[in-house]
Motif scaffolding. Structure first.
Motif, PDB file in Angstrom:
ATOM      1  N   ASP A  40       0.822  -1.214   0.000  1.00 10.16           N
ATOM      2  CA  ASP A  40       0.000   0.000   0.000  1.00 10.16           C
ATOM      3  C   ASP A  40       0.855   1.263   0.000  1.00 10.16           C
ATOM      4  OD1 ASP A  40       0.741  -0.575   2.662  1.00 10.16           O
ATOM      5  OD2 ASP A  40      -0.821   0.730   3.421  1.00 10.16           O
ATOM      6  N   LEU A  41       0.434   2.201  -0.823  1.00 11.20           N
ATOM      7  CA  LEU A  41       1.047   3.528  -0.943  1.00 11.20           C
ATOM      8  C   LEU A  41       2.538   3.495  -1.278  1.00 11.20           C
ATOM      9  CD1 LEU A  41      -0.638   5.432   2.053  1.00 11.20           C
ATOM     10  CD2 LEU A  41      -1.418   5.281  -0.286  1.00 11.20           C
ATOM     11  N   LYS A  54      -3.776   2.854  -2.051  1.00 11.65           N
ATOM     12  CA  LYS A  54      -3.903   2.347  -0.684  1.00 11.65           C
ATOM     13  C   LYS A  54      -4.146   0.829  -0.669  1.00 11.65           C
ATOM     14  CE  LYS A  54      -4.100   2.315   3.622  1.00 11.65           C
ATOM     15  NZ  LYS A  54      -2.826   2.240   4.297  1.00 11.65           N
ATOM     16  N   LEU A  55      -4.747   0.313  -1.733  1.00 12.11           N
ATOM     17  CA  LEU A  55      -5.006  -1.125  -1.781  1.00 12.11           C
ATOM     18  C   LEU A  55      -3.895  -1.870  -2.524  1.00 12.11           C
ATOM     19  CD1 LEU A  55      -8.837  -0.948  -2.455  1.00 12.11           C
ATOM     20  CD2 LEU A  55      -7.773  -1.787  -0.388  1.00 12.11           C
ATOM     21  N   VAL A 233       0.708  12.510   2.452  1.00 13.85           N
ATOM     22  CA  VAL A 233       1.635  11.395   2.666  1.00 13.85           C
ATOM     23  C   VAL A 233       1.979  10.660   1.365  1.00 13.85           C
ATOM     24  CG1 VAL A 233       1.159  10.956   5.090  1.00 13.85           C
ATOM     25  CG2 VAL A 233      -0.308   9.936   3.372  1.00 13.85           C
TER      26      VAL A 233
ATOM     27  N   ASP B 245      -3.636   6.499   8.215  1.00 12.32           N
ATOM     28  CA  ASP B 245      -2.346   6.788   7.580  1.00 12.32           C
ATOM     29  C   ASP B 245      -1.834   8.187   7.904  1.00 12.32           C
ATOM     30  OD1 ASP B 245      -1.425   4.625   5.495  1.00 12.32           O
ATOM     31  OD2 ASP B 245      -3.607   4.632   5.518  1.00 12.32           O
ATOM     32  N   MET B 246      -2.715   9.055   8.379  1.00 11.07           N
ATOM     33  CA  MET B 246      -2.292  10.422   8.643  1.00 11.07           C
ATOM     34  C   MET B 246      -1.655  10.589  10.014  1.00 11.07           C
ATOM     35  SD  MET B 246      -2.765  12.049   5.965  1.00 11.07           S
ATOM     36  CE  MET B 246      -2.130  13.525   6.707  1.00 11.07           C
ATOM     37  N   TRP B 249       2.085  11.246  10.102  1.00  7.46           N
ATOM     38  CA  TRP B 249       2.340  12.569   9.537  1.00  7.46           C
ATOM     39  C   TRP B 249       2.041  13.654  10.572  1.00  7.46           C
ATOM     40  CZ3 TRP B 249      -0.027  17.195   8.627  1.00  7.46           C
ATOM     41  CH2 TRP B 249       0.599  18.055   7.715  1.00  7.46           C
ATOM     42  N   HIS B 299      -3.211  -3.221   7.435  1.00  7.55           N
ATOM     43  CA  HIS B 299      -2.846  -2.288   6.369  1.00  7.55           C
ATOM     44  C   HIS B 299      -3.808  -1.118   6.195  1.00  7.55           C
ATOM     45  CE1 HIS B 299       0.428  -4.807   5.128  1.00  7.55           C
ATOM     46  NE2 HIS B 299      -0.378  -5.841   5.212  1.00  7.55           N
ATOM     47  N   LEU B 300      -5.093  -1.378   6.261  1.00 10.18           N
ATOM     48  CA  LEU B 300      -6.024  -0.269   6.037  1.00 10.18           C
ATOM     49  C   LEU B 300      -6.282   0.503   7.331  1.00 10.18           C
ATOM     50  CD1 LEU B 300      -8.648  -1.741   3.545  1.00 10.18           C
ATOM     51  CD2 LEU B 300      -6.502  -0.601   3.106  1.00 10.18           C
ATOM     52  N   LYS B 302      -4.137   0.394   9.898  1.00 10.41           N
ATOM     53  CA  LYS B 302      -2.819   0.638  10.496  1.00 10.41           C
ATOM     54  C   LYS B 302      -2.785   0.199  11.962  1.00 10.41           C
ATOM     55  CE  LYS B 302      -0.677   2.179   6.969  1.00 10.41           C
ATOM     56  NZ  LYS B 302       0.308   1.281   6.407  1.00 10.41           N
ATOM     57  N   ARG B 368     -12.761   1.688   0.853  1.00  6.65           N
ATOM     58  CA  ARG B 368     -11.555   0.871   0.657  1.00  6.65           C
ATOM     59  C   ARG B 368     -11.728  -0.508   1.286  1.00  6.65           C
ATOM     60  NH1 ARG B 368      -8.917   5.723   1.221  1.00  6.65           N
ATOM     61  NH2 ARG B 368      -8.606   5.530   3.439  1.00  6.65           N
ATOM     62  N   ALA B 372     -11.561  -4.193  -0.518  1.00 14.32           N
ATOM     63  CA  ALA B 372     -10.703  -5.296  -0.054  1.00 14.32           C
ATOM     64  C   ALA B 372     -11.557  -6.558   0.135  1.00 14.32           C
ATOM     65  CB  ALA B 372     -10.011  -4.906   1.249  1.00 14.32           C
TER      66      ALA B 372
END
Lengths: 268, 518
Positions: A40-41, A54-55, A233, B245-246, B249, B299-300, B302, B368, B372
């Motif tokens: 991912d990413l 992302k996938l 990101v 994911d942020m 950051w 993964h999605l 985190k 997302r 999946a």
């Protein structure tokens, strides 16, 4: 020479994009819907030239396949809207009177609603599909062309060559089609280039709302919407579909302006 | 040529960026106010109608209730100093003396009676009437003493005593909620639906006035804009509304204080048991085996989730850990589907065994996750048509039972009697939330016993059996319990995260340094 090279550049861009869309299965290095959550990413690399989303899907493949959806939506929306707009705008401008009133009030009513809201309502009722997205975008799209054409026709009606054509016994259909519409090509082309860009972005919005192309089918607009959340990101998620949209708009603009220049010269 | 090309590029850029630029507006915030960023707008704040998580959380800051759950989900005194169960069907509440509403009027037993009677009145059309239907009468025994009589023993009754109290005569608010009066630590100053809710500190609050001047709940639907606003300092606090994911950051680019705690919010896949394919237990079990929830969490999300075994989290007193569990095993899923009578028509070819639709919201993370799952189920031969809808349309469809599969979460589960509402055959909509129409006589009988029994050990035994049956039958396919993530201005002190995401501890929060005006 300058105009010619601009036109040629635009044409090359559009042809390249059309080629990419047509030959996507041959050009794409990976299946655009194949997921790999472990990747991912990933930023752009040799294995994935445009990186992964992302996938873990290959963005290059998705941009290439997305071109099919985005160009199809853009072209068909502009073609249908433009046709409807020219027909109704010409009727309105040439005949005036109650025809003009009827068409203009219809446009007023349609424009009273925010365009995207009408499109949402339309696709929500008919169900999500690509065809419905195009129809929904045409529902409002034609009004801009109709208003433009009406204004131009009103001005052209007073011109001498139109009076001459009328004096020679030309039918309204012939006068509009043969003498007036060719004079409308310039503004129509400019409107169409922006209309196409707008349609591509609107398709993205509708897909984002779940009313357009359904996941995992890629479209540039939907990719842009999806990637926006990772702008800080993983900017490559938005950069490549964004560049694709930008190139398309640039190509359309260059071609549009090139055509206008040629037509202007011929007019002189 | 160069000049013209520049013009084109500029035009193209303008087309692309104008919409995003419009999102970054500059709102005015009064000095000393704490700004909370919300993903979605709260619905109705009137406690008789508030059902969505944001309305309930904001409402808890404006209204007091007889009792209130603490950060460990234990009921604590709020307006009631103490309470007692006189017998199985009678409860007495001794109200606190000296509590006043925001309009200065003292809060008495009459206000409590009025609020409950108002909810029980069918004309009010309160969604909270159902859980209170065992209340036979609410009687005033004194200015600060009130009695509830029930038609039958009802173990989760005390949970219903968390209803916010409004003053006598408060009409149910149907339009703009500007005159809502409570007795809580904050008064409602402004409510602009879809935009913001502004609360102001109540200077005469009976527990002492809050230290912050007020709270602004700003609705910022776009995740990236919430993050940018936080970085800019125009938002001080965001709970659970940050893309996983942020987080790294935010930690490296801002001085944010980040708190991550295990939450109790339960995410699941709901199934429609009236569907000819999904009514087969093997199919539901196959789906549970086919979905790789650990990969999705890793993964999605985190890591911001923990694989769930059922609705009740391990922190709950009735949690049963020894229930059947479904590890990721695509081969087992294929075998179960074969057994159920759905062989793969072409092996690894493109033809599916059958097609199902999966409904979810348009939120990016939900989309997302849906994609999946689509891929996971495709690998075992199930074609999943992902349908994404905006929240209102999605929720209406789910409430009506108009789905094959969908994904949703339960927030703030406290009493296990919630199982009655979700899985008893009397709880088909509109009477309850058994949206998948699960029917099982054994479960029905256990759930009826569970709500009548007032003995904790017996209830634990009953709900343990219920959890076993549900883990076998899988009307809900458990996914994960989400972790609560709070990202806040590092100068905020005194905030205690609640596992269900409650924000009540903001009444004790303060800024350690003067907040600069933004």
């Amino acid at each position: 020479m300058e105009g010619k090279s601009l036109f040629a550049t635009g044409l090359i861009i559009l042809l390249l994009l059309a080629g990419a869309a047509a030959f996507a299965p041959l050009l794409a290095p990976h299946n655009p819907t194949e997921q790999n959550l472990e990747k991912d990413l990933f930023p752009p690399s040799r294995a994935h030239l445009f990186g992964t989303d992302k996938l873990g899907r290959d963005i290059l493949g998705r941009v290439l396949y997305g071109a099919r959806i985005s160009l199809l939506v853009g072209l068909s929306t502009v073609a249908i809207s433009c046709f409807l707009g020219v027909v109704l705008g010409s009727l309105s401008g040439y005949f005036g009177g109650w025809t003009d009133h009827l068409i203009m009030r219809l446009i007023d009513v349609l424009l009273a609603f925010p365009g995207i809201l009408l499109a949402i309502a339309f696709t929500a009722v008919l169900g999500p599909s690509l065809r419905h997205v195009v129809l929904a975008l045409c529902l409002i799209g034609w009004t801009g062309y109709a208003r433009l054409v009406r204004g131009e026709i009103l001005a052209l009606r007073e011109r001498e060559f139109v009076h001459a054509a009328e004096a020679l016994g030309g039918t309204p259909a012939r006068i509009v089609c043969r003498h007036m519409v060719p004079n409308l090509l310039q503004p129509l082309l400019i409107q169409a280039t922006f209309g196409m860009a707008g349609a591509i972005l609107a398709e993205g919005s509708l897909s984002f709302l779940g009313l357009g192309v359904q996941p995992p089918t890629p479209s540039w607009g939907a990719m842009l919407s999806e990637g926006r959340q990772f702008l800080l990101v993983a900017p490559h998620l938005t950069a490549f579909p964004g560049l694709a949209i930008m190139l398309t708009i640039l190509g359309l603009n260059l071609v549009g302006d090139g055509l206008r220049d040629r037509l202007e010269k011929r007019g002189k | 040529m160069v000049k013209k090309s520049k013009q084109y590029i500029l035009r193209a850029f303008v087309c692309l960026w104008i919409p995003l630029a419009g999102c970054l507006s500059q709102p005015q915030t009064p000095p000393g106010y704490l700004v909370v960023g919300l993903e979605s707008s709260p619905g109705r704040l009137d406690p008789r109608y508030a059902t969505d998580a944001n309305s309930v959380r904001i409402g808890a800051l404006v209204f007091n209730s007889l009792v209130r759950a603490d950060e460990n989900s234990r009921l604590q005194p709020d307006l009631a100093e103490r309470w007692e169960a006189v017998d199985e069907r009678t409860y007495l509440f001794h109200l606190r003396n000296g509590v006043t509403f925001h309009n200065g009027k003292p809060l008495t037993a009459a206000d409590v009676k009025y609020t409950y009677d108002s909810v029980l009145d069918p004309a009010t059309r309160s969604p909270k009437r159902g859980p209170l239907q065992t209340v036979e009468a609410v009687e005033i025994l004194g200015r600060y003493l009130i009695r509830f009589r029930l038609t039958a023993p009802h173990a989760p009754f005390l949970e219903n005593a968390t209803l916010g109290i409004v003053p006598v005569g408060s009409p149910p608010v149907r339009g703009l909620e500007v005159n809502l009066i409570g007795s809580g630590p904050f008064t409602l100053e402004e409510h602009v639906p879809g935009e913001k809710v502004v609360l102001k500190s109540n200077p005469v609050y009976w527990e002492g006035p809050p230290q912050i001047a007020g709270i602004v709940f700003r609705v910022i639907p776009d995740a990236i804009v919430r993050v940018l606003e936080f970085k800019k300092g125009t938002v001080d606090f965001v709970q659970n509304d940050i893309e996983p994911d942020m987080l790294p950051w935010l930690e490296s680019h801002t001085d944010a204080a980040v708190k991550i705690d295990q939450g109790t919010t339960f995410q699941y896949i709901g199934t429609n048991l009236d569907h000819p394919v999904l009514r087969l237990r093997e199919v539901r079990q196959a789906i549970a085996h086919a979905v790789d929830r650990e990969a999705v969490i890793r993964h999605l999300l985190k890591g911001l989730g923990t694989g769930a075994t059922g609705l009740l989290s391990p922190a709950h007193w009735a949690y049963e850990p020894r229930v059947p569990q479904y590890r990721f095993d695509p081969e087992q899923a294929k075998r179960l589907l074969d057994q159920a009578g759905f062989p793969d028509p072409d092996g690894d070819g493109p033809l599916p065994r059958f097609t199902l639709s999966y409904k979810t919201t348009t939120l990016d993370l939900r989309r997302r996750i849906a994609e999946a799952f689509k891929e996971h189920l495709r690998r075992v031969g199930i074609e999943l048509e992902v349908r994404t809808y905006e929240w209102g349309t999605f929720y209406e469809d789910i409430k009506k039972g108009n789905f094959h599969l969908y994904s949703l979460a339960w927030v703030g589960v406290t009493d296990p009697d919630i199982y009655y509402n979700l899985f008893h055959s009397d709880s088909f909509p509109p009477n309850g939330d058994n949206r998948g129409r699960y029917r099982n006589r054994e479960t029905d009988a256990l759930l009826e016993r569970g709500r009548r029994s007032l003995v904790s050990a017996e209830r634990k035994r009953i709900y343990s059996q219920v959890q076993h049956i549900l883990a076998r039958d899988l009307p809900y396919i458990p996914l994960w319990w989400t972790k609560n993530v709070v990202v806040m201005n590092p100068t905020i002190r005194g905030f205690i995260p609640y596992p269900d995401g409650e924000l009540i501890s903001l009444k004790k929060a303060s800024f350690s340094a003067a907040k600069p005006p933004v």
